[in-house]
Design a protein around this motif. Structure first.
Motif, PDB file in Angstrom:
ATOM      1  N   GLU A   1      31.508  33.164  38.929  1.00 55.67           N
ATOM      2  CA  GLU A   1      32.055  34.137  37.979  1.00 55.67           C
ATOM      3  C   GLU A   1      33.047  35.035  38.704  1.00 55.67           C
ATOM      4  O   GLU A   1      32.706  35.730  39.657  1.00 55.67           O
ATOM      5  N   ALA A   2      34.298  35.001  38.240  1.00 61.41           N
ATOM      6  CA  ALA A   2      35.351  35.775  38.891  1.00 61.41           C
ATOM      7  C   ALA A   2      35.327  37.217  38.411  1.00 61.41           C
ATOM      8  O   ALA A   2      35.118  37.498  37.230  1.00 61.41           O
ATOM      9  N   ASN A   3      35.557  38.120  39.348  1.00 59.12           N
ATOM     10  CA  ASN A   3      35.670  39.538  39.011  1.00 59.12           C
ATOM     11  C   ASN A   3      36.308  40.246  40.199  1.00 59.12           C
ATOM     12  O   ASN A   3      36.232  39.778  41.332  1.00 59.12           O
TER      13      ASN A   3
ATOM     14  N   SER B   1      37.825  41.243  45.651  1.00 59.11           N
ATOM     15  CA  SER B   1      37.005  40.340  44.857  1.00 59.11           C
ATOM     16  C   SER B   1      35.553  40.809  44.839  1.00 59.11           C
ATOM     17  O   SER B   1      34.976  41.127  45.881  1.00 59.11           O
TER      18      SER B   1
ATOM     19  N   SER C   1      33.521  38.783  42.932  1.00 60.31           N
ATOM     20  CA  SER C   1      33.044  37.565  42.272  1.00 60.31           C
ATOM     21  C   SER C   1      31.670  37.170  42.791  1.00 60.31           C
ATOM     22  O   SER C   1      31.278  37.495  43.916  1.00 60.31           O
TER      23      SER C   1
END
Length: 558
Positions: free
Chosen positions: A115-117, A136, A138
């Protein structure tokens, strides 16, 4: 004797040489077992052999599976989630050594995409030029990173930095990839104009015309701006960058956007939204057995009123006409004529003036009364003032001043030359008092002699009760109105809720009951309303009356 001595010496030298040769031989080192484990997929774990001095290796994967592997990489597929004790025995010429390590396998999460964040921090108060640090946050099993600004790749590292040289809103995205797939997070980062850059307000409208009611998206394309204020010309505002707004009533709305830059400067721009009515009244009749009148209306295709003509017959015959002149969609002049049987009548014009943003600032009423010398004069000028948020802040109509709050809601009324007092004639008696304003409407009056008047409204702004009380005269007058739930003709007309014309509420033409009482005098009137397919009244007839009172309408339907 000498030969014996020579032989003995030779033998000693040979023994010493043999012994020294044995001391310089290389003895094989003992092996050291070591490895790393990494889950690559659904139950699939890769083992990277880091052992030294080993020539053969025995793996025990902890689930009952063992195998001999000579190379440095091996993999094993687990069928059940859990923590396994994995053992590696390394063998070599110098002996053997072992290593045991816990390896946790999660079958359920192993196949999920990461999950990218990310978060970001900017320099220079987020004003151009600004260096933005991208970090990041993620989660999941990640093997690759990809940063983009506006679709252009800027880095493949876990974290990145980027310098924004110009003001604007930029789409920054982070894509992460792992054994379970890939995922992307996108954030709009707004870079303000530099300290010396003045804002330039601009916008486009998704839907600039349609039939009420409908919603439109306003796409903000301003430059060098950090905050925004929208005025939709219907009594509502927004501070969103690119809002969506619903126009419930028909009319031509002058939408204004004010953009403010980081340097504190402002710039404003206006655009029109045309909201058409589902129907327009083309003919309105009202009358009884004694007198009647009919009003005819004509329009352009864009619903702009061109003219109206009102003619009556009976005891008081009259004829009123109005024609309208436009510049674009704005009325700039209304020409009127009022003729009464047996009188000379009045004719004249109302000139409308606007500011650069298209807001009405003045309406000048000039008239001519034909007769001896053609009397001319100014019948009244109405001026409009606006606050910083471009909402109306003050209206002066003849001798009355209407004051408004910052969001355009009526707060007080005063009278030039009389302060807050107003003269009202009720039941043949003059009363002087101050109007009470509640929720933007006149809710009553407090008169100087102790008398009072209370007015209430429903949620649509329709007047539902009006009660006057004078204790000194033992007088009480009560009026109440009940309305039909369906649409009324007035709902098709554009209305500005702050205009003086509407502050006392409407008495719509969809009244189904009216009650009046004053002492022993009472009157209860009911009405029968006939509706068309659009829910608009075709006719309104007073029940139980001797004069055949009737109202009827004709429409131009869409």
């Amino acid at each position: 004797m000498k030969p014996e001595k020579i032989v003995l010496t030779f033998c000693v030298m040979i023994s010493v040489c043999v012994w020294m040769s044995a001391c310089h031989m290389e003895i094989p080192g003992a092996p050291v077992a070591a490895f790393e484990a990494k889950q690559e997929g659904a139950g699939l774990v890769t083992f990277n052999n880091k052992s030294v001095n080993g020539t053969s290796f025995l793996w025990d994967y902890g689930d009952g599976t063992k195998e001999n592997i000579s190379n440095n990489l091996s993999s094993h597929k687990y069928n059940t989630s859990g923590t396994y004790v994995v053992k590696l025995i390394a063998k070599g010429d110098g002996g053997s050594a072992g290593k045991a390590q816990n390896v946790t396998v999660d079958i359920s999460s192993a196949a999920k995409a990461p999950e990218a964040n990310f978060t970001y921090q900017s320099t220079n108060g987020q004003a151009a030029p600004s260096v933005v640090t991208l970090t990041s946050t993620s989660t999941g099993n990640i093997s690759a990173y990809q940063w983009r600004v506006g679709g252009t790749s800027i880095s493949t590292q876990k974290d990145a930095t980027f310098t924004f040289q110009n003001a604007g809103t930029f789409k920054v995205s982070l894509s992460v990839t792992g054994p379970g797939g890939s995922n992307t997070k996108e954030i709009d980062i707004e870079i303000k104009g530099g300290s010396t850059a003045n804002p330039i307000a601009s916008f486009t409208v998704g839907t600039s015309s349609g039939t009420a009611k409908f919603s439109s998206v306003f796409n903000n394309t301003s430059q060098n701006a950090s905050t925004f204020l929208w005025n939709f010309d219907d009594g509502t505002t927004s501070t969103e960058k690119s809002p969506t707004h619903e126009f419930a009533m028909p009319g031509i709305f002058n939408v204004i956007l004010v953009a403010t830059g980081a340097n504190g400067a402002t710039n404003a721009v206006a655009g029109e939204v045309v909201v058409l009515a589902p129907a327009r009244i083309t003919e309105f009749y009202t009358g009884n057995t004694i007198a009647s009148s009919t009003t005819f209306y004509t329009y352009t295709d864009a619903d702009k009123l061109v003219s109206s003509k009102d003619a009556s017959n009976g005891n008081n015959e009259f004829e009123n006409t109005n024609t309208y002149a436009y510049e674009g969609n704005r009325v700039v002049k209304r020409t009127f004529r009022q003729l009464l049987k047996g009188a000379t009548g009045v004719q004249g014009t109302v000139d409308y003036q606007y500011n650069q943003l298209g807001q009405l600032v003045k309406a000048i009423n000039n008239f001519v009364r034909p007769g001896n010398g053609y009397q001319t004069g100014d019948r009244g000028t109405t001026t409009y003032e606006y606050g910083p948020n471009l909402m109306v802040s003050k209206i002066t109509a003849d001798s009355i001043i209407y004051n408004y709050s910052g969001n355009g809601v009526l707060t007080s009324i005063s009278f030039i030359g009389m302060g807050s007092a107003q003269r009202s004639r009720i039941d043949g008696v003059d009363y002087v008092g101050a109007p009470v304003v509640t929720n933007g409407r006149i809710s009553g009056y407090n008169f100087t002699n102790g008398a009072s008047r209370s007015i209430t409204y429903d949620s649509k702004g329709q007047r539902v009760s009006d009660v006057f009380t004078d204790p000194g005269r033992h007088k009480k007058i009560t009026q109440t109105w009940t309305y039909d739930d369906q649409t009324s003709p007035e709902s098709m007309e554009a209305k500005f809720k702050g205009h003086p014309r509407y502050i006392q509420g409407y008495v719509y033409n969809n009244v189904k009951a009216y009650n009046f009482s004053s002492g022993s005098s009472t009157e209860n009137i009911t009405y029968t309303i006939d509706y068309n397919a659009k829910g608009l009244p075709n006719s309104i007839k007073r029940d139980k009356n001797d004069f055949n009172e009737m109202k009827s309408y004709k429409y131009l339907l869409r």
